[in-house]
Design a protein around this motif. Structure first.
Motif, PDB file in Angstrom:
ATOM      1  N   SER A 103       3.187  32.754 -22.670  1.00  0.00           N
ATOM      2  CA  SER A 103       3.733  31.472 -22.242  1.00  0.00           C
ATOM      3  C   SER A 103       3.093  31.038 -20.944  1.00  0.00           C
ATOM      4  O   SER A 103       3.011  31.818 -19.985  1.00  0.00           O
ATOM      5  CB  SER A 103       5.262  31.561 -22.060  1.00  0.00           C
ATOM      6  N   GLU A 104       2.650  29.789 -20.949  1.00  0.00           N
ATOM      7  CA  GLU A 104       2.087  29.233 -19.719  1.00  0.00           C
ATOM      8  C   GLU A 104       3.181  28.945 -18.708  1.00  0.00           C
ATOM      9  O   GLU A 104       2.974  29.048 -17.501  1.00  0.00           O
ATOM     10  CB  GLU A 104       1.319  27.946 -20.052  1.00  0.00           C
ATOM     11  N   SER A 105       4.330  28.574 -19.197  1.00  0.00           N
ATOM     12  CA  SER A 105       5.388  28.169 -18.278  1.00  0.00           C
ATOM     13  C   SER A 105       6.024  29.340 -17.551  1.00  0.00           C
ATOM     14  O   SER A 105       6.803  29.137 -16.630  1.00  0.00           O
ATOM     15  CB  SER A 105       6.462  27.384 -19.026  1.00  0.00           C
ATOM     16  N   GLU A 106       5.697  30.559 -17.923  1.00  0.00           N
ATOM     17  CA  GLU A 106       6.202  31.696 -17.168  1.00  0.00           C
ATOM     18  C   GLU A 106       5.598  31.703 -15.780  1.00  0.00           C
ATOM     19  O   GLU A 106       6.124  32.293 -14.874  1.00  0.00           O
ATOM     20  CB  GLU A 106       5.877  33.015 -17.891  1.00  0.00           C
ATOM     21  N   GLY A 107       4.488  31.070 -15.642  1.00  0.00           N
ATOM     22  CA  GLY A 107       3.992  30.847 -14.294  1.00  0.00           C
ATOM     23  C   GLY A 107       2.904  31.779 -13.842  1.00  0.00           C
ATOM     24  O   GLY A 107       1.924  31.368 -13.270  1.00  0.00           O
ATOM     25  N   LYS A 108       3.120  33.076 -14.079  1.00  0.00           N
ATOM     26  CA  LYS A 108       2.134  34.031 -13.594  1.00  0.00           C
ATOM     27  C   LYS A 108       2.384  35.330 -14.320  1.00  0.00           C
ATOM     28  O   LYS A 108       3.374  35.454 -15.025  1.00  0.00           O
ATOM     29  CB  LYS A 108       2.257  34.196 -12.089  1.00  0.00           C
ATOM     30  N   THR A 110       3.707  38.580 -15.670  1.00  0.00           N
ATOM     31  CA  THR A 110       5.071  39.068 -15.623  1.00  0.00           C
ATOM     32  C   THR A 110       5.085  40.592 -15.662  1.00  0.00           C
ATOM     33  O   THR A 110       4.042  41.232 -15.569  1.00  0.00           O
ATOM     34  CB  THR A 110       5.870  38.530 -16.817  1.00  0.00           C
TER      35      THR A 110
END
Lengths: 156, 834
Positions: A103-108, A110
């Motif tokens: 997921s791109e929306s996880e941000g960075k 994990t």
């Protein structure tokens, strides 16, 4: 039925595509067997249609990818369509539950190990932290002098 | 589940456990929204006691209030509801009560919110005292208490109300109280919300925030109050009504007179003739911040929505402390505010209370004629008030019903039933769920057949977890007087050496003298060890420190050299700390093995791995325990305050002192004695010279010379013995000379020192961290855009954005053909842009 032709630069896997209309809804009728998922329609030739890669048919209420048009004799143009289920049912899909593994929306990155992440395989960074105090003699303080009581004598 | 209602004659006698009820061992529960300390089963029992107030004596029989499961709860029995003498009632002569005088046995005593009161309450029992019945015509014979409630022919108990109806006391002098503990499984709760219409109160300051009840309306009649079920709260018009309180009602399962199982409200007073505020009947000089509804002489149990905020003091008040008495307070003396005001604080007798607490029981012994500002919760709004009430009910741990009718008739599957939630420690949280959402809750086993089928036995963690703090043993002084330990500096060490080689040596006139003084013919043998430490031992040793100097004694010989007597055998050195900072964050896989690693170098011990999963984002500290008798050490590695690892080492450099052994001390003494006297100085000089000529350490070890090669006395002596045994023909002089050369002299040679390399190494702990670095071309935003980041998260598709790849997706809600679903699923599993 009416077909509206669009063009889009989005990839096939883009859910919320940006569509640019090429035409207004064009009335048409199937002249050959036409199913809702892979219809083929024949329109009167219009050079503008050559640029379309996306379409909407109101009768089926679906959106379609348009294969490169086929120009036919008799000033006709044939369009072979394939349903874009992702865009057509996007509102319903948004409410579906799933397990995402990327997921791109996880941000960075994990806590999940990501083997695709380009970690340098040959180098690593090394840092060190000297503790804030030491009880032992060192070059700064306290120095060993004749008065430092650092000998322990054990006798009988 | 039936109710056990046994009487017991002594305070300490325990209530027998109903074997059926043990299956319903109740989890700990919170009475106050805080972690509870209560455990045990719920027992329903009916107890009572009499009190004869008019005669001035208290006819309380503590034996009829068993309530005792442990000794602490025995305290209950000694607390009486009323003051001891009639004079205590009268204003002006009343002594200041102490907490010991408070009773929690009154009908208004729900649960105490003070620490002291908690101790006094019956631990482990979820009980409520629900009021007292004042009907009937005769007293209870306390010497022969009846078996209450009575049993029917099926050996089943009646409700406490039925029981109460049989017991008596029509006058104030006769009081019967029904004290019940309620079986959790058998009880449901609901609340009635009381509202006062606006025509009954007036604004105090015309600010629409603070107001009081009109005196002409006091005392309130029940008709002045509008009651609402929780489910009907939206019918309350906050612009015209003041929500003043709520009453908790408990419906418990009992057998009716026709032997049917019914839910009866064990708070038996549904209607009220009047309502007074802050008054305890028969305790006329006490008030509380509770509301009381009256049915005749019988008070009910109400909880005010709000609490005492402030007092306006006049008359003989003594300030803000509510720890004085007041008389019967009329509602028209109480001011109410609708609005929250942060400058106010709730006050109780013994300290501040939290407005989240369920209990409003205190006896705020406010002073007479004092006006009390009472905060209401109108400002919360209807939703806020509803949530507040529901939360209070949930704290109790019973099923909650939002209306009276369903509490008596419906099962817990009904939409109006809510299950209170417990946390992992089996403590109520104040939260609740509807039946259909609560299937997985651990207390869900209680269902409509709760009193027959519930077999819930909560699993409780038997461990007492501490605060993750290591407590090292406090080392006191070790008085080992068989050996002597001294702490010396370099100067003192030189003094000692000089003393050995000059004074003592000169005193030695025979080996016999040496043995007499040192138990050996070599005075140096009494030196067991000489150890160098890379720190000031006297400063580090807590019990040694600045002791007066001790003269060094070797054997029985005072050397005249002053040192510091060492008392401590073990010391703890603080080696400092650092923080293992999560450069990539605690939730980034790069912060952990195998991508990241850390190692801690500890002087004199070596290196130890520091696993990131254990130490990341924590403080790493080291303490070193040093054994001053051996020079060994143990480094303790702390994760915050807890030791999680250790490594041993050696911090003391023990200078080896090799003695020359003697096989036959007596024979050697006789044969060499005469020669020894003449050759003594030579022998000493030889040994001393040997010692000085073979220094291997520099001056930082002081002036004591260290000899490289040790002379093994044992070897020499064996040689001497062998020669003596084999050379029988040697003349005495030759033997003597030979033996003298090989005899053990009263000096010891010194061997090679060790572990100086550690001393030359870094003297502080060092944490070395290795962590990955990214390729130079890496861009986090571009990478995320193209590939997304690895995750393992469930949710709806709309929870995600950008590039997203699913491992599984449920397309049940998408009305499309199978072909289209296959297309969608294929795309979702290969990655889409949302």
């Amino acid at each position: 039925m009416n077909v509206t032709l669009y063009k889009t630069s989005n990839d096939i896997n883009v859910m919320n595509k940006t569509l640019t209309a090429i035409t207004n809804p064009i009335a048409c009728a199937p002249t050959i067997d036409c199913n809702a998922e892979t219809p083929s329609i024949i329109l009167a030739y219009n050079s503008a249609y050559l640029n379309c890669n996306y379409a909407y048919i109101d009768t089926f209420n679906k959106y379609y990818f348009v294969a490169p048009p086929t120009v036919q004799s008799g000033q006709r143009i044939k369009l072979d369509l394939t349903v874009d289920a992702l865009y057509t049912y996007r509102e319903s899909i948004k409410n579906c539950k799933g397990l995402a593994v990327r997921s791109e929306s996880e941000g960075k990155p994990t806590a999940v190990v990501d083997k695709m992440l380009p970690i340098n395989p040959n180098r690593e960074e090394m840092l060190s932290i000297l503790f804030d105090r030491s009880p032992f003699f060192d070059g700064t303080s306290p120095t060993i002098t004749q008065t430092a009581r650092c000998w322990v004598l054990q006798t009988m | 589940m039936l109710i056990n209602t046994e009487f017991y004659g002594t305070e300490s006698e325990q209530i027998p456990i109903d074997s059926r009820r043990t299956a319903l061992k109740t989890p700990k529960w919170s009475r106050h929204g805080e972690s509870g300390v209560y455990d045990g089963s719920i027992y329903a029992l009916n107890k009572y006691y009499n009190q004869n107030a008019s005669s001035g004596t208290v006819n309380l029989d503590p034996s009829i209030i068993p309530w005792c499961i442990n000794s602490e709860s025995v305290i209950l029995n000694r607390k009486y509801a009323f003051p001891y003498t009639n004079s205590d009632y009268n204003g002006g002569t009343q002594s200041t009560p102490t907490d010991n005088d408070y009773s929690i046995l009154s009908s208004r005593d729900w649960f105490c919110d003070s620490e002291d009161a908690i101790v006094k309450s019956a631990k482990g029992y979820q009980f409520m005292i629900v009021g007292y019945s004042n009907i009937g015509t005769s007293d209870i014979d306390s010497d022969n208490p009846p078996d209450s409630p009575p049993r029917n022919t099926y050996n089943q108990r009646y409700s406490p109300y039925d029981f109460a109806s049989q017991f008596l006391g029509t006058t104030e002098s006769k009081r019967t109280r029904i004290i019940c503990a309620f079986d959790y499984s058998d009880t449901v709760t609901t609340a009635k919300i009381a509202c006062v219409n606006k025509d009954k109160y007036e604004n105090l300051f015309n600010d629409d925030d603070t107001y009081k009840f009109k005196s002409t309306n006091y005392p309130f009649k029940s008709t002045d109050i509008t009651f609402y079920d929780i489910q009907d709260i939206n019918n309350i018009d906050l612009s015209t009504q003041l929500v003043i309180g709520f009453q908790v009602k408990l419906y418990s399962g009992y057998y009716s007179s026709n032997y049917k199982r019914v839910y009866l409200n064990i708070v038996p007073f549904d209607g009220y003739n009047s309502i007074e505020f802050n008054n305890i009947p028969s305790r006329k000089d006490y008030t509380t911040n509770l509301l009381y509804g009256w049915s005749g002489d019988s008070p009910a149990n109400w909880f005010s929505i709000g609490g005492i905020l402030y007092k306006f003091n006049w008359g003989t008040g003594t300030g803000d402390n509510l720890d004085v008495y007041i008389g019967k307070e009329y509602a028209n003396n109480i001011y109410y505010t609708k609005e929250a005001n942060n400058s106010y604080a709730f006050k109780t007798v013994s300290g501040d209370c939290l407005n989240s607490k369920f209990i409003y029981k205190q006896y705020p012994r406010a002073q007479r004629q004092m006006t009390i500002l009472f905060k209401t919760y109108n400002d919360l709004g209807l939703d806020g008030i509803r949530n507040f009430i529901m939360q209070q009910l949930a704290y109790l741990g019973f099923w909650i019903v939002d209306n009276d009718t369903d509490a008596k008739q419906k099962t817990v599957k009904d939409n109006h039933f809510y299950l209170p939630l417990f946390d992992d420690n089996s403590v109520t949280t104040g939260q609740y769920k509807r039946y259909d959402e609560a299937q997985n809750e651990k207390n869900f086993a209680w269902n409509e057949n709760i009193f027959e089928q519930a077999n819930y036995t909560p699993v409780s963690d038997p461990n007492n977890y501490d605060d993750n703090t290591t407590h090292l043993n406090t080392i006191t002084a070790i008085y080992d007087r068989f050996t002597n330990e001294y702490v010396l500096n370099g100067t003192q060490l030189l003094q000692l050496k000089n003393e050995l080689y000059t004074t003592i040596a000169s005193d030695v006139d025979s080996s016999f003298w040496s043995e007499q003084k040192f138990l050996t013919n070599n005075p140096l043998d009494v030196v067991k060890s000489l150890t160098f430490y890379p720190f000031d031992v006297a400063n580090a040793a807590p019990n040694t420190g600045t002791l007066d100097f001790d003269e060094i004694v070797l054997g029985t010989v005072n050397t005249g050299v002053n040192a510091t007597g060492l008392i401590d055998g073990v010391i703890v050195l603080n080696c400092g700390s650092c923080t293992y900072f999560p450069y990539y964050g605690v939730d980034d896989f790069r912060s952990y093995a195998p991508y990241s690693s850390a190692e801690l170098h500890i002087p004199y011990c070596g290196s130890i791995d520091i696993p990131p999963e254990l130490f990341l984002n924590h403080t790493i500290s080291v303490k070193m325990i040093v054994d001053l008798k051996t020079g060994s050490c143990l480094a303790l590695i702390y994760r915050d305050n807890m030791v999680v690892d250790s490594i041993g080492g050696t911090v003391g450099f023990t200078v080896p002192i090799s003695g020359i052994e003697r096989e036959t001390l007596a024979a050697a003494e006789r044969s060499a004695l005469s020669q020894y006297k003449t050759a003594r100085n030579t022998a000493i000089a030889n040994v001393a010279g040997f010692a000085f000529e073979n220094k291997q350490l520099t001056s930082n070890l002081g002036n004591f010379g260290i000899v490289g090669a040790a002379m093994s006395g044992g070897q020499l002596l064996k040689s001497a013995g062998q020669v003596a045994n084999t050379v029988n023909s040697l003349r005495n002089v030759e033997d003597a000379q030979y033996n003298l050369q090989h005899i053990e002299t009263p000096f010891r040679t010194i061997g090679t020192a060790t572990q100086m390399t550690s001393f030359a190494n870094e003297q502080s702990c060092r944490l070395i961290i290795k962590r990955p670095i990214m390729l130079d071309s890496y861009s986090q935003s571009d990478f995320g855009h193209c590939y997304g980041f690895a995750t393992n998260r469930t949710g709806t598709v709309s929870d995600f954005s950008g590039y997203t790849q699913f491992a599984a997706i449920d397309l049940s809600g998408v009305e499309c053909s199978e072909t289209e679903k296959a297309q969608i699923k294929s795309l979702m599993l290969s990655g889409v842009r949302l």
